[in-house]
Design an enzyme around this catalytic site. Structure first.
Site, short mmCIF file in Angstrom:
data_model
loop_
_atom_site.label_atom_id
_atom_site.label_comp_id
_atom_site.label_asym_id
_atom_site.label_seq_id
_atom_site.Cartn_x
_atom_site.Cartn_y
_atom_site.Cartn_z
CD GLU A 313 46.52 45.87 43.95
OE1 GLU A 313 46.77 45.38 45.06
OE2 GLU A 313 46.56 45.22 42.89
CG ASP A 471 50.92 37.82 44.68
OD1 ASP A 471 50.57 38.93 44.25
OD2 ASP A 471 51.38 37.65 45.82
P1 ADP Z 1 46.83 39.45 47.69
O1 ADP Z 1 47.84 40.52 47.38
O2 ADP Z 1 46.82 39.06 49.14
O3 ADP Z 1 46.92 38.30 46.77
P2 ADP Z 1 44.76 40.75 46.21
O4 ADP Z 1 43.79 41.77 46.63
O5 ADP Z 1 45.77 41.14 45.18
O6 ADP Z 1 45.42 40.16 47.51
O7 ADP Z 1 43.97 39.49 45.60
C1 ADP Z 1 42.95 38.88 46.23
C2 ADP Z 1 42.13 38.13 45.18
O8 ADP Z 1 42.02 36.78 45.59
C3 ADP Z 1 40.71 38.65 45.06
O9 ADP Z 1 40.64 39.66 44.06
C4 ADP Z 1 39.94 37.41 44.64
O10 ADP Z 1 39.89 37.32 43.23
C5 ADP Z 1 40.78 36.26 45.19
N1 ADP Z 1 40.17 35.65 46.36
C6 ADP Z 1 40.12 36.15 47.62
N2 ADP Z 1 39.46 35.33 48.45
C7 ADP Z 1 39.09 34.26 47.71
C8 ADP Z 1 38.36 33.05 48.00
N3 ADP Z 1 37.89 32.81 49.22
N4 ADP Z 1 38.15 32.18 46.99
C9 ADP Z 1 38.63 32.42 45.75
N5 ADP Z 1 39.32 33.54 45.43
C10 ADP Z 1 39.55 34.45 46.39
#
Ligand code: ADP
Length: 495
Positions: A313, A471
């Site tokens: 983003e 979020d």
């Molecule tokens: P969403 O809109 O589905 O929340 P985003 O891309 O905005 O997706 O956010 C995903 C964020 O979640 C990643 O940037 C990362 O920081 C965090 N994340 C994803 N997978 C994990 C995980 N397995 N453990 C901890 N944090 C995670």
């Protein structure tokens, strides 16, 4: 700082923020809540769908690459594409027929709260924030059922011209239809065979079919708009999201200009009489570049205080703000991508006149903040560590039922990879005399024109679910910021 030292800081940050979270009077959260219907697609399911609509038709549509779902063939084709590439995608559908067809031809596995505002409202309520005033312009009976049943979660209604706050369960519009998004999850290794094509899904991922019925408006009734100032004493800040649903043109002749104006007016109204009100905007991917640019330049710019987003983003935002090269560097997998991310964050902070920009990535977060923000770099860092702990808890359990459950994230180890990735940024900043290695090591950098906070984060190896973690990160950090600002305000008044 080595990882053990970071772990200690994490525990201290989580307990200190937990203690002051109830300093917050309240948070207003709007606009997008929906119901997510989740279906895990097995080999049998995909073959059944292909055979219903016809393999030849699917093959034809796969080459055409439909950008919206107009009929069942579009849907099956986009599902095949997502499974073939193993890529996450979100495709809109503007017709209610899509949902009807899916209900007739499939059974979803489970349903849950979806949409940034819905997820954030439930999270803040579960964390025990005193007043979570949630607002969704399309509160149907079905939607209301997905809000947690807690007295601190409230929905604004106007009765006899007076603002009243009721639980969504008691406030829904009986005539409102629900917005239901379908989330198709698929697993690595699933074999798909049709019309001479054969492939195996390369990685786990998901396709979201986002329902965009014609009544979907990022909007608020005049009466409610008039009453916003009555909420102000009850809230310290607002988290706003869902602007991606604004369309360029509507059937009734209105355009995005009308809805942007309304969105800005709501923010102005929230700030009326409360100049310290903080507004966080949670960004997301927006395909339409006109809308993406407008949201950044006309809503976020000057009106929002804080922006939360992931790395893709950031690149998308930079792209429409005229920084194509930097955008490209951010998404390139090269060793400069992390320094580009930092430079991009500074650009967003300055050009959009924000107070803080919080970028989350897998393994680390980068936050830049303006020098006149009323918190120290260490306090900003506490907010980030608090949010990373929550993210880990959410990845572990799929949901956070209480502050205590949020604390279980402390047991998840900090990502070594994330810690190592930050070294690239350290080298870059030291080389440019932005800071010394020691300052960077602590994650707290006071640069000339801004503060920079970087932390390695906790990463769950086998997450139960990943939807909504972004979020949770943004809302958790923003709530921590509000709590610390409140505490400071109280101390200043006491001294
Ligand atoms: P969403 O809109 O589905 O929340 P985003 O891309 O905005 O997706 O956010 C995903 C964020 O979640 C990643 O940037 C990362 O920081 C965090 N994340 C994803 N997978 C994990 C995980 N397995 N453990 C901890 N944090 C995670």
């Amino acid at each position: 700082m080595d990882i053990d030292e970071w772990e200690k800081r994490y525990s201290m940050a989580f307990s200190s923020i937990s203690e002051i979270l109830d300093n917050i009077n309240g948070v207003f959260v709007a606009y997008n809540s929906n119901v997510d219907a989740i279906k895990h697609v097995s080999e049998k399911d995909i073959h059944k769908l292909i055979s219903i609509v016809g393999a030849k038709a699917v093959q034809q549509k796969v080459t055409e690459y439909p950008r919206e779902i107009q009929d069942p063939v579009d849907l099956v084709a986009r599902l095949v594409i997502a499974m073939r590439d193993g890529k996450a995608a979100e495709v809109p559908t503007y017709t209610a027929d899509t949902h009807k067809w899916l209900m007739d031809n499939m059974v979803f596995d489970k349903a849950r709260m979806g949409g940034q505002a819905g997820i954030i409202s439930n999270l803040l309520s579960n964390l025990g924030v005193n007043n979570v005033i949630t607002y969704v312009p399309w509160l149907s009976k079905e939607q209301a059922e997905y809000f947690v049943d807690a007295p601190n979660l409230k929905y604004p209604v106007i009765e006899n011209g007076v603002l009243r706050l009721k639980h969504p369960h008691d406030a829904y519009d009986v005539n409102q239809l629900p917005k239901i998004n379908w989330i198709f999850e698929f697993s690595k290794g699933t074999k798909v065979e049709y019309d001479g094509e054969i492939f195996e899904v390369p990685r786990d991922n998901r396709l979201i079919i986002s329902s965009r019925p014609p009544w979907l408006r990022i909007d608020m009734s005049e009466q409610l708009y008039d009453q916003i100032p009555h909420m102000n004493g009850m809230i310290d800040g607002a988290i706003l999201s869902g602007y991606q649903m604004i369309k360029e043109k509507y059937e009734d002749g209105t355009t995005y200009h009308d809805y942007v104006k309304k969105a800005v007016d709501v923010i102005k109204r929230l700030k009326e009489g409360s100049p310290d009100m903080r507004i966080h905007v949670e960004f997301t991917s927006i395909q339409n570049k006109v809308i993406r640019r407008t949201i950044l330049k006309d809503i976020v710019h000057k009106h929002a205080s804080s922006l939360g987003l992931d790395t893709v983003e950031v690149a998308n935002a930079l792209n429409v703000l005229g920084h194509e090269e930097l955008a490209y560097a951010v998404i390139s997998k090269g060793e400069n991508s992390i320094s580009a991310l930092y430079e991009g964050a500074v650009k967003l902070l300055c050009e959009l006149k924000l107070e803080r920009v919080h970028i989350h990535s897998l393994g680390f977060y980068i936050c830049v903040a303006s020098k006149d923000f009323p918190l120290t770099v260490e306090e900003h860092r506490d907010a980030l560590m608090f949010s990373s702990t929550l993210a880990a808890a959410q990845a572990l359990h799929g949901d956070i039922g209480s502050l205590e459950e949020g604390g279980t994230g402390l047991g998840v180890p900090i990502s070594e990879r994330g810690h190592d990735d930050l070294e690239q940024l350290e080298k870059y900043l030291v080389r440019r005399d932005v800071c010394t290695g020691t300052e960077f090591e602590d994650g707290c950098v006071c640069a000339l024109n801004h503060d920079l906070i970087v932390i390695p984060t906790k990463v769950v190896q086998d997450p139960v679910a990943t939807v909504g973690i972004g979020d949770t990160i943004s809302a958790g950090a923003f709530a921590a910021i509000l709590a610390m600002i409140r505490k400071k305000g109280a101390e200043d008044r006491g001294s």
